[in-house]
Design a protein around this motif. Structure first.
Motif, PDB file in Angstrom:
ATOM      1  N   UNK A  96      27.581  40.913  39.170  1.00 46.32           N
ATOM      2  CA  UNK A  96      26.651  41.832  39.831  1.00 46.32           C
ATOM      3  C   UNK A  96      25.717  41.083  40.779  1.00 46.32           C
ATOM      4  N   UNK A  97      25.244  39.910  40.359  1.00 45.40           N
ATOM      5  CA  UNK A  97      24.350  39.121  41.194  1.00 45.40           C
ATOM      6  C   UNK A  97      25.095  38.594  42.415  1.00 45.40           C
ATOM      7  N   UNK A  98      26.327  38.121  42.199  1.00 47.13           N
ATOM      8  CA  UNK A  98      27.127  37.619  43.319  1.00 47.13           C
ATOM      9  C   UNK A  98      27.381  38.729  44.333  1.00 47.13           C
ATOM     10  N   UNK A  99      27.691  39.940  43.850  1.00 51.64           N
ATOM     11  CA  UNK A  99      27.925  41.063  44.767  1.00 51.64           C
ATOM     12  C   UNK A  99      26.643  41.435  45.514  1.00 51.64           C
ATOM     13  N   UNK A 100      25.496  41.327  44.823  1.00 50.59           N
ATOM     14  CA  UNK A 100      24.227  41.630  45.481  1.00 50.59           C
ATOM     15  C   UNK A 100      23.973  40.676  46.636  1.00 50.59           C
ATOM     16  N   UNK A 101      24.150  39.369  46.402  1.00 50.51           N
ATOM     17  CA  UNK A 101      23.936  38.394  47.470  1.00 50.51           C
ATOM     18  C   UNK A 101      24.965  38.569  48.587  1.00 50.51           C
ATOM     19  N   UNK A 102      26.191  38.940  48.220  1.00 47.78           N
ATOM     20  CA  UNK A 102      27.229  39.149  49.237  1.00 47.78           C
ATOM     21  C   UNK A 102      26.894  40.324  50.143  1.00 47.78           C
ATOM     22  N   UNK A 103      26.381  41.404  49.557  1.00 50.02           N
ATOM     23  CA  UNK A 103      26.188  42.650  50.308  1.00 50.02           C
ATOM     24  C   UNK A 103      24.770  42.844  50.844  1.00 50.02           C
ATOM     25  N   UNK A 104      23.819  42.059  50.358  1.00 52.73           N
ATOM     26  CA  UNK A 104      22.418  42.271  50.745  1.00 52.73           C
ATOM     27  C   UNK A 104      22.180  41.945  52.217  1.00 52.73           C
ATOM     28  N   UNK A 105      21.251  42.664  52.797  1.00 51.71           N
ATOM     29  CA  UNK A 105      20.816  42.403  54.174  1.00 51.71           C
ATOM     30  C   UNK A 105      19.300  42.247  54.162  1.00 51.71           C
ATOM     31  N   UNK A 106      18.818  41.246  54.889  1.00 54.03           N
ATOM     32  CA  UNK A 106      17.385  40.979  54.973  1.00 54.03           C
ATOM     33  C   UNK A 106      16.940  41.237  56.410  1.00 54.03           C
ATOM     34  N   UNK A 107      16.095  42.232  56.594  1.00 53.85           N
ATOM     35  CA  UNK A 107      15.614  42.592  57.929  1.00 53.85           C
ATOM     36  C   UNK A 107      14.174  42.115  58.100  1.00 53.85           C
ATOM     37  N   UNK A 108      13.909  41.477  59.217  1.00 49.49           N
ATOM     38  CA  UNK A 108      12.584  40.900  59.476  1.00 49.49           C
ATOM     39  C   UNK A 108      12.101  41.320  60.864  1.00 49.49           C
ATOM     40  N   UNK A 109      10.834  41.702  60.951  1.00 46.88           N
ATOM     41  CA  UNK A 109      10.189  41.967  62.238  1.00 46.88           C
ATOM     42  C   UNK A 109       8.883  41.181  62.286  1.00 46.88           C
ATOM     43  N   UNK A 110       8.669  40.461  63.367  1.00 47.39           N
ATOM     44  CA  UNK A 110       7.452  39.671  63.562  1.00 47.39           C
ATOM     45  C   UNK A 110       6.824  40.079  64.885  1.00 47.39           C
ATOM     46  N   UNK A 111       5.510  40.285  64.871  1.00 50.14           N
ATOM     47  CA  UNK A 111       4.797  40.663  66.090  1.00 50.14           C
ATOM     48  C   UNK A 111       3.659  39.696  66.352  1.00 50.14           C
ATOM     49  N   UNK A 112       3.510  39.299  67.613  1.00 48.26           N
ATOM     50  CA  UNK A 112       2.483  38.344  68.000  1.00 48.26           C
ATOM     51  C   UNK A 112       1.599  38.931  69.102  1.00 48.26           C
TER      52      UNK A 112
END
Length: 371
Positions: A96-112
């Motif tokens: 389950x953990x391996x599938x989570x890391x395989x399928x997870x997406x990390x979205x980041x927004x930075x504003x300056x």
């Protein structure tokens, strides 16, 4: 695996956060290397390098950037990464953990406040990050001004990890705002207060948080000059045009040679680096993988769209057949203050968590014996 409960959930979130930090670090290194690729030797490399340089110059002109991280891998390869650490029976990475890391997406927004090419750490006034899976959003937080806003879908996270977490209704009254977290509601944390408590936990009462490590502008320029020089000598570029203004550039370099030369160039600047950014030793470099690292970069009408980094060979593990890091530029929106966020007293939360508020495998866990 531990039974279902708050401590287990916290462990899972810490695991994900650690993975996020490592991913961000790896991507920053890739970005620095690609940004330095303009000074290459052959005509083809010069052309490809110039295009990369221009693409990164465009990013420097922006005041807001959004990008997404993901892994291009499979369950077997991710589980094989546990091999060198020789986990005890029953402590191997669950599917389950391996599938989570395989399928997870990390979205980041930075504003300056200023274009990124001119801005420093103090100019970055808003940041948002969320971790999602095919089942839904897992964790999201936003840093705006002096406050951090956080929410998590505990049920979806527990399902993804294969270990259910308690419901808010299962917690005792003293859990307070922690119930809001389990309900998936936004909570609001005073960032400075959180830093103060962290400093006190690691030092004397009343201690002030240490300032965030930074690199001055002069040192930054010297670092980039050093990176550019090494990249010009060691990174080989190959360009292939595509349809509708798309161009794909492949960058390859021998990892051990690249790392060794980079470290040698950076050693004179070692004292200027932030605490914790120690350079590898000669032994570390000697033990570094002797394989070529490859990055596939996609440009669209001269703008950076995607970077794919092949990491499988760097693991030096024959069971790791597929391991790639993918970074995609996306069209994010400006992070805003969530409506209706509940103030979360960090000190009260810590007292509740470490004072015995939790749910174990056998049910509710109250105060420790003798309290």
């Amino acid at each position: 695996m531990a039974g279902a409960g708050l401590p287990a959930e916290n462990t899972y979130e810490e695991t994900i956060i650690i993975a996020i930090r490592k991913t961000l670090t790896a991507t920053a290194v890739v970005g620095a290397v690609l940004a330095g690729s303009a000074a290459c030797g052959t005509v083809e490399q010069l052309s490809a390098g110039q295009k990369l340089d221009r693409a990164f110059e465009k990013l420097d002109e922006e005041k807001s950037l959004s990008f997404e991280f993901s892994l291009d891998s499979d369950v077997a390869s991710l589980k094989a990464l546990d091999g060198p650490s020789a986990p005890e029976p029953g402590e191997e990475m669950p599917d389950e953990v391996a599938r989570l890391f395989r399928d997870a997406k990390i979205s980041v927004t930075v504003q300056s406040k200023k274009p990124f090419g001119e801005s420093g750490e103090k100019d970055v006034d808003r940041m948002a990050m969320k971790v999602s899976s095919p089942d839904g959003q897992l964790i999201e937080y936003r840093v705006i001004g002096d406050h951090t806003y956080l929410r998590t879908d505990a049920g979806t996270l527990g399902k993804a990890m294969g270990s259910p977490v308690p419901k808010a209704s299962d917690l005792p009254p003293e859990a307070g705002a922690l119930k809001k977290v389990l309900e998936g509601k936004w909570v609001k944390i005073d960032t400075k207060e959180m830093e103060r408590l962290a400093a006190e936990n690691g030092d004397e009462p009343g201690a002030e948080p240490s300032p965030e490590p930074t690199i001055d502008a002069v040192t930054q320029k010297k670092l980039m000059k050093a990176v550019r020089g090494v990249v010009a000598r060691e990174v080989k570029l190959k360009s292939a045009g595509g349809e509708d203004g798309t161009e794909r550039i492949t960058a390859t370099a021998p990892f051990r040679t690249l790392a060794t030369e980079l470290v040698e160039e950076l050693r004179p600047l070692a004292k200027k680096l932030p605490p914790g950014a120690e350079l590898p030793t000669d032994k570390d470099l000697k033990d570094a993988p002797d394989a070529k690292v490859r990055a596939d970069i996609t440009l669209k009408n001269g703008e950076l769209k995607e970077v794919r980094l092949d990491l499988a060979k760097l693991t030096e593990n024959p069971k790791v057949k597929k391991l790639g890091l993918v970074v995609r530029m996306t069209g994010g929106s400006m992070p805003t203050v969530p409506a209706g966020a509940t103030d979360l007293d960090v000190e009260e939360l810590m007292e509740g968590m470490f004072g015995g508020v939790g749910v174990g495998a056998s049910g509710l866990a109250g105060p420790a014996d003798g309290e």
